[in-house]
Enzyme design. Structure first.
Site, short mmCIF file in Angstrom:
data_model
loop_
_atom_site.label_atom_id
_atom_site.label_comp_id
_atom_site.label_asym_id
_atom_site.label_seq_id
_atom_site.Cartn_x
_atom_site.Cartn_y
_atom_site.Cartn_z
N TYR A 109 -4.62 9.20 -8.18
CA TYR A 109 -3.56 8.21 -9.11
C TYR A 109 -2.18 8.06 -8.24
CZ TYR A 109 -0.35 6.87 -12.80
OH TYR A 109 0.59 6.25 -13.42
N GLU A 197 0.94 0.04 -10.35
CA GLU A 197 0.13 1.43 -10.63
C GLU A 197 -1.25 1.16 -10.05
OE1 GLU A 197 -0.67 3.79 -14.61
OE2 GLU A 197 -1.95 2.23 -14.55
#
Ligand code: ADP
Ligand code: MG
Length: 387
Positions: A109, A197
């Protein structure tokens, strides 16, 4: 303003962030054609909506053969996708992105966003990618590492390397990761992105770093100088009422309660929602009609509030500083007549010409209760909303 995954991936590619090869399709036949031209046996078909959490609800399908690609697209296009991030109504799927599958070894992530408290861009990374990052943040915050970027120095390669080694990447992967992160930083700076993101950022079995998902959010205040980004806007993915509100320069956010709120000033609007909740009510919206509001704006605001069938009562809380209370009263009356309003309205007008405004409301013959005390007004509107 949000973009679709496919648009974000196109931008990623331009900024040197590796993404799987793919193409957009707006019909099942086109999806099939895309798969054919990509070649190979296996494909990933991904519903394009402005929300994550698609994988868990059938919005991302790994399939074999072009027939299966067409079927998957047929099952998605024209439907609405409900994910954890969309709310119960979901979002319309108007297109799918068809791409080559990756050989995933690890899912990581990484994100970059504006940290308003620190007044800096913050990068966050975690080896726990692919899943709910909110859950990781809540239950094992030590698994997320953050670094802040000094605005004058910009993102330094050593900072990117720190994040890379934190996630357990090897030397070669860290070099690729650093390139990707520098690209993300350029996107933030050059395109006025407020959030980037990548979840998951993957390490392939062959050791390549790649963005499998892409979420980009832009600062709406910067769109005037980001024409190319502004043109990528997809209104079908936005809340209809919020879209309508932006046309009239109203700050409106849809909420889930039963009390429609119309207030001037963001601070007063928040205080109004607080006091409604304090007395057991639930606001149906946040609405700041602005400081120098007009009768026309008040009318549009009314139309917006009453579009929702959940609204059972309306609470107007206006402080007449720049704007005069009698003008607001005129707007309210005009709006009630125009929209044929049946709902009870509690109006609290304070400030310039408040007496005149109050008289106008009282003599209008409409279902408007003028109340001057805030607590009393909140209690009254909660009681009316509860029938
Ligand atoms: P969402 O976050 O909306 O669920 P993602 O794009 O992150 O959608 O996809 C969900 C999951 O599907 C990923 O975590 C990954 O495991 C898998 N996936 C997505 N794209 C690919 C791809 N090109 N190849 C292989 N697996 C993929
Ligand atoms: Mg994702």
């Amino acid at each position: 303003m949000n973009l679709h995954e496919y648009q974000a991936k196109e931008i990623f590619a331009r900024y040197g962030i590796a993404v799987p090869q793919g193409s957009l399709a707006t019909s099942p036949e086109q999806a099939r054609a895309v798969a054919k031209s990509l070649g190979g046996e296996r494909f990933v078909v991904k519903a394009q909506v402005h929300a994550g959490g698609r994988g868990k609800v059938g919005g991302v399908k790994l399939v074999t053969g072009v027939d299966a690609v067409e079927d998957a697209a047929k099952g998605m296009i024209g439907q609405r996708l409900v994910t954890k991030q969309t709310g119960a109504e979901g979002l319309p799927i108007n297109s799918v992105w068809v791409e080559r599958p990756s050989n995933i070894a690890r899912e990581l992530y990484v994100s970059a966003l504006v940290d308003r408290t620190e007044e800096k861009i913050v990068f966050m990374a975690s080896a726990e990618g692919g899943m709910d990052i909110e859950e990781v943040a809540e239950h094992s915050p030590e698994k997320i590492k953050s670094i802040h970027v000094h605005p004058a120095a910009g993102l330094q390669p050593f900072q990117a390397r720190q994040l890379g080694f934190f996630m357990g990447l090897d030397k070669d992967q860290v070099a690729q990761f650093t390139q990707a992160l520098l690209g993300v930083y350029r996107i933030v700076n050059e395109l006025d992105a407020s959030q980037v993101e990548i979840n998951p950022l993957i390490v392939t079995a062959e050791g390549q770093i790649m963005a499998l998902d892409a979420k980009l959010n832009f600062d709406a205040n910067a769109l005037y100088r980001q024409k190319a980004i502004a043109e990528m806007r997809d209104p079908s993915q936005e809340d209809e009422r919020e879209r309508e509100a932006s046309k009239y320069d109203l700050n409106y956010v849809t909420l889930e309660g039963t009390i429609g709120c119309m207030v001037n000033g963001a601070g007063l609007a928040m205080a109004t929602m607080d006091i409604v909740k304090l007395h057991g009510g639930q606001p149906a919206n946040f609405l700041d009609v602005g400081g120098g509001t007009t009768a026309e704006k008040v009318t549009e605001a009314f139309k917006l509030i009453t579009k929702s069938e959940d609204v059972k009562a309306i609470f107007i809380n206006i402080f007449g500083g720049i704007v005069r209370c009698d003008l607001i009263a005129e707007g309210i009356i005009q709006a009630c007549r125009q929209t044929g309003l049946k709902l009870p309205v509690v109006a609290r007008l304070q400030g310039t010409n408040m007496e005149k405004g109050r008289e106008m409301l009282e003599s209008s013959g409409l279902k408007i209760t003028p109340v001057s005390d805030l607590t009393e007004a909140a209690k009254t509107v909660v009681a009316l909303a509860n029938g």
